[in-house]
Design a protein around this motif. Structure first.
Motif, PDB file in Angstrom:
ATOM      1  N   MET A  16      57.791  36.243  89.111  1.00  0.00           N
ATOM      2  CA  MET A  16      57.898  36.698  88.027  1.00  0.00           C
ATOM      3  C   MET A  16      59.158  36.955  87.468  1.00  0.00           C
ATOM      4  SD  MET A  16      54.565  39.096  87.113  1.00  0.00           S
ATOM      5  CE  MET A  16      54.940  38.931  85.166  1.00  0.00           C
ATOM      6  N   ASN A  17      60.253  37.257  88.189  1.00  0.00           N
ATOM      7  CA  ASN A  17      61.733  37.914  88.241  1.00  0.00           C
ATOM      8  C   ASN A  17      62.501  36.474  88.424  1.00  0.00           C
ATOM      9  OD1 ASN A  17      62.177  40.591  87.470  1.00  0.00           O
ATOM     10  ND2 ASN A  17      60.587  40.637  88.947  1.00  0.00           N
ATOM     11  N   CYS A  18      62.078  35.611  89.258  1.00  0.00           N
ATOM     12  CA  CYS A  18      62.732  34.450  89.690  1.00  0.00           C
ATOM     13  C   CYS A  18      61.994  33.184  89.399  1.00  0.00           C
ATOM     14  CB  CYS A  18      63.512  34.440  90.934  1.00  0.00           C
ATOM     15  SG  CYS A  18      64.393  32.886  91.442  1.00  0.00           S
ATOM     16  N   THR A  19      61.545  32.627  88.380  1.00  0.00           N
ATOM     17  CA  THR A  19      60.392  31.652  88.371  1.00  0.00           C
ATOM     18  C   THR A  19      60.452  30.436  89.328  1.00  0.00           C
ATOM     19  OG1 THR A  19      61.679  30.904  86.181  1.00  0.00           O
ATOM     20  CG2 THR A  19      59.787  32.390  85.974  1.00  0.00           C
ATOM     21  N   PRO A  20      61.852  29.899  89.461  1.00  0.00           N
ATOM     22  CA  PRO A  20      61.831  28.635  90.210  1.00  0.00           C
ATOM     23  C   PRO A  20      61.645  28.990  91.697  1.00  0.00           C
ATOM     24  CG  PRO A  20      63.933  28.840  88.838  1.00  0.00           C
ATOM     25  CD  PRO A  20      63.121  30.135  88.889  1.00  0.00           C
ATOM     26  N   SER A  21      61.884  30.214  92.143  1.00  0.00           N
ATOM     27  CA  SER A  21      61.813  30.473  93.373  1.00  0.00           C
ATOM     28  C   SER A  21      60.071  30.075  94.439  1.00  0.00           C
ATOM     29  CB  SER A  21      61.909  31.788  93.655  1.00  0.00           C
ATOM     30  OG  SER A  21      60.860  32.760  93.443  1.00  0.00           O
ATOM     31  N   ALA A 204      57.006  29.463  86.431  1.00  0.00           N
ATOM     32  CA  ALA A 204      56.980  29.365  87.922  1.00  0.00           C
ATOM     33  C   ALA A 204      56.274  28.031  88.555  1.00  0.00           C
ATOM     34  CB  ALA A 204      56.444  30.726  88.500  1.00  0.00           C
ATOM     35  N   PHE A 205      55.088  27.982  88.018  1.00  0.00           N
ATOM     36  CA  PHE A 205      54.253  26.908  88.647  1.00  0.00           C
ATOM     37  C   PHE A 205      54.784  25.419  88.449  1.00  0.00           C
ATOM     38  CE2 PHE A 205      50.613  23.746  88.733  1.00  0.00           C
ATOM     39  CZ  PHE A 205      49.944  24.249  89.821  1.00  0.00           C
ATOM     40  N   ASN A 206      55.668  25.195  87.333  1.00  0.00           N
ATOM     41  CA  ASN A 206      56.183  24.073  87.303  1.00  0.00           C
ATOM     42  C   ASN A 206      57.763  24.030  87.737  1.00  0.00           C
ATOM     43  OD1 ASN A 206      54.282  23.089  85.539  1.00  0.00           O
ATOM     44  ND2 ASN A 206      55.010  24.083  83.662  1.00  0.00           N
ATOM     45  N   GLY A 207      58.137  25.110  88.253  1.00  0.00           N
ATOM     46  CA  GLY A 207      59.539  25.218  89.026  1.00  0.00           C
ATOM     47  C   GLY A 207      60.643  25.333  87.915  1.00  0.00           C
ATOM     48  N   ASP A 208      60.126  25.797  86.778  1.00  0.00           N
ATOM     49  CA  ASP A 208      61.127  25.826  85.757  1.00  0.00           C
ATOM     50  C   ASP A 208      61.942  27.209  85.552  1.00  0.00           C
ATOM     51  OD1 ASP A 208      60.945  23.118  84.895  1.00  0.00           O
ATOM     52  OD2 ASP A 208      59.128  23.592  83.589  1.00  0.00           O
ATOM     53  N   GLY A 209      62.768  27.374  84.785  1.00  0.00           N
ATOM     54  CA  GLY A 209      63.607  28.793  84.629  1.00  0.00           C
ATOM     55  C   GLY A 209      64.721  28.825  85.329  1.00  0.00           C
ATOM     56  N   ASN A 210      65.205  30.088  85.162  1.00  0.00           N
ATOM     57  CA  ASN A 210      66.613  30.166  85.991  1.00  0.00           C
ATOM     58  C   ASN A 210      66.332  30.905  87.310  1.00  0.00           C
ATOM     59  OD1 ASN A 210      68.062  29.027  83.852  1.00  0.00           O
ATOM     60  ND2 ASN A 210      67.940  30.739  82.561  1.00  0.00           N
ATOM     61  N   TYR A 211      67.368  30.603  88.316  1.00  0.00           N
ATOM     62  CA  TYR A 211      67.521  31.498  89.627  1.00  0.00           C
ATOM     63  C   TYR A 211      68.035  32.807  89.172  1.00  0.00           C
ATOM     64  CZ  TYR A 211      65.887  27.009  92.237  1.00  0.00           C
ATOM     65  OH  TYR A 211      65.256  26.324  92.522  1.00  0.00           O
ATOM     66  N   CYS A 212      67.313  33.819  89.544  1.00  0.00           N
ATOM     67  CA  CYS A 212      67.701  35.280  89.382  1.00  0.00           C
ATOM     68  C   CYS A 212      67.547  35.983  90.514  1.00  0.00           C
ATOM     69  CB  CYS A 212      66.868  36.013  88.178  1.00  0.00           C
ATOM     70  SG  CYS A 212      67.520  37.384  87.568  1.00  0.00           S
ATOM     71  N   ARG A 229      71.775  33.475  95.083  1.00  0.00           N
ATOM     72  CA  ARG A 229      71.733  34.565  95.774  1.00  0.00           C
ATOM     73  C   ARG A 229      73.260  34.764  96.450  1.00  0.00           C
ATOM     74  NH1 ARG A 229      68.802  37.007 100.990  1.00  0.00           N
ATOM     75  NH2 ARG A 229      68.844  39.181 100.590  1.00  0.00           N
ATOM     76  N   ALA A 230      73.412  33.980  97.206  1.00  0.00           N
ATOM     77  CA  ALA A 230      74.855  33.800  97.929  1.00  0.00           C
ATOM     78  C   ALA A 230      75.930  33.969  96.658  1.00  0.00           C
ATOM     79  CB  ALA A 230      75.228  32.481  98.648  1.00  0.00           C
ATOM     80  N   GLU A 231      76.048  33.525  95.658  1.00  0.00           N
ATOM     81  CA  GLU A 231      76.966  33.665  94.623  1.00  0.00           C
ATOM     82  C   GLU A 231      77.067  35.177  94.146  1.00  0.00           C
ATOM     83  OE1 GLU A 231      76.238  30.631  91.793  1.00  0.00           O
ATOM     84  OE2 GLU A 231      77.396  29.145  93.041  1.00  0.00           O
ATOM     85  N   ALA A 232      75.855  35.641  94.038  1.00  0.00           N
ATOM     86  CA  ALA A 232      75.767  36.962  93.593  1.00  0.00           C
ATOM     87  C   ALA A 232      76.176  38.065  94.706  1.00  0.00           C
ATOM     88  CB  ALA A 232      74.232  37.422  93.279  1.00  0.00           C
TER      89      ALA A 232
END
Length: 375
Positions: A16-21, A204-212, A229-232
């Motif tokens: 829910m926080n990182c939908t593409p994960s 999330a089911f479609n793999g859309d949204g932004n990595y967070c 995550r590495a960049e963060a």
């Protein structure tokens, strides 16, 4: 179950926080490890004990993780559930009790389903109790999406049969001495499902949204190789790490808030790289595999004792009391308190710096150092 949900209830906080994960995780094997296997064993044992306590048929499971500690913690879980049932009986003579109930919440989450450890339905209230054996992360029931998904699945089954108005969700986490309960109205839960859950679940089911990246990365299978995550984490390198007095209080606080997750991420990278090198022959530029340090150990303790005795040495054994937990199990709680209560103490813990959101009370730092040194 042989089938695993792409959008699992246990992973809801993450997807829910990182939908593409959720889709990204499918590219990695599920290497849950010993802690997950131990948790599964504890769940099986707690289910068996609860069924027996409720006069249901059940065969006791056996696992390599069986221990006195697990026995104690699962006993506590059963006692807690029975207490909730007794409270429910005060307003409802015959509450519905379900154990390990499959719950379908696919009305809101594509292909979504899960299993509720214990459901209790009494007049007007649905109780959901989730047993968590893990001790690494303190889990709160407040605004917990996993518990909300279970609640939605239970309402889908029973809302048309029972006059449910409120939902009580409880996390029972004995190894952290944590019992957390959150109660919400059915209407608020349905509103959250429509306005928050469904849009996030579709992305999330479609793999859309932004990595967070965030604290929800901890159990993500893709975390160790996730570029976002590495960049963060590497953003911490933007600080000029001069001596701490040259940093502002705000900068130090900012580093403190990130350092725990940064350390975890670094350890995960080391574990991943080591496994690849040792078990899969991976060659990392600038690194090599060597034999680590080890401590000496006896090959055969009985043979060592015999040889030492034959050489004239007698003072070769040490004797110690069994642990407090083992002693309490041996005597029972009431006898333990009666016989040894005055002889047991709990010393103050070592002063630790934590975020203000931590539920433990703040220490008086003017006396904390002296108190700790006196132990």
């Amino acid at each position: 179950m042989s089938k695993h949900a792409i959008l699992s209830a246990s992973g809801a906080h993450r997807w829910m926080n990182c939908t593409p994960s959720a889709r990204l995780e499918l590219e990695f094997d599920d290497n849950s490890g010993e802690a997950a296997a131990e948790g599964t064993a504890a769940h099986a044992l707690s289910e068996h004990k609860l069924r027996k306590a409720l006069k249901m048929r059940s065969k006791k499971p056996v696992s390599p993780y069986d221990s006195d500690e697990m026995d104690n913690y699962t006993d506590g879980y059963v006692e807690f559930v029975l207490e909730v049932i007794e409270q429910a009986k005060k307003i409802c003579s015959d509450p519905l009790i379900l154990i390990e109930q499959r719950l379908d919440f696919s009305k809101y989450v594509p292909e979504g389903f899960g299993t509720g450890d214990c459901l209790i339905i009494a007049d007007g209230t649905l109780h959901i109790i989730d047993f968590k054996y893990g001790q690494g992360v303190l889990v709160s029931a407040e605004d917990n999406p996993q518990m909300k998904l279970y609640a939605l699945g239970a309402l889908d089954l029973f809302d048309g049969i029972y006059d449910i108005e409120m939902v009580s969700m409880t996390i029972y986490q004995p190894r952290r001495e944590n019992v957390s309960t959150s109660t919400v109205s059915k209407e608020n839960l349905y509103q959250w499902a429509e306005e928050v859950l469904k849009p996030k679940a579709e992305l999330a089911f479609n793999g859309d949204g932004n990595y967070c990246p965030g604290e929800w990365c901890q159990f993500c299978r893709a975390a160790v190789k996730c570029r976002a995550r590495a960049e963060a984490k590497m953003k911490l390198a933007t600080f000029e790490f001069a001596l701490p007095p040259l940093l502002s209080d705000e900068e130090i606080a900012d580093i403190l808030s990130s350092i725990g997750d940064l350390t975890n991420w670094a350890n995960e990278i080391i574990a991943y790289a080591t496994d690849a090198a040792v078990n899969h022959g991976k060659k990392w530029p600038g690194f090599k595999v060597v034999e680590g340090r080890s401590n000496r150990k006896y090959k055969d303790e009985e043979a060592v004792a015999e040889a030492a005795k034959n050489a004239g040495y007698r003072d070769i054994y040490k004797q110690s009391l069994i642990t407090i937990t083992e002693m309490e199990k041996l005597m029972g709680k009431s006898k333990f308190n009666e016989i040894l209560g005055e002889l047991v103490m709990k010393p103050p813990g070592k002063p630790t710096l934590v975020p203000v959101s931590d539920k433990r009370p703040e220490m008086n730092t003017s006396s904390a150092k002296n108190d700790f040194m006196e132990v």
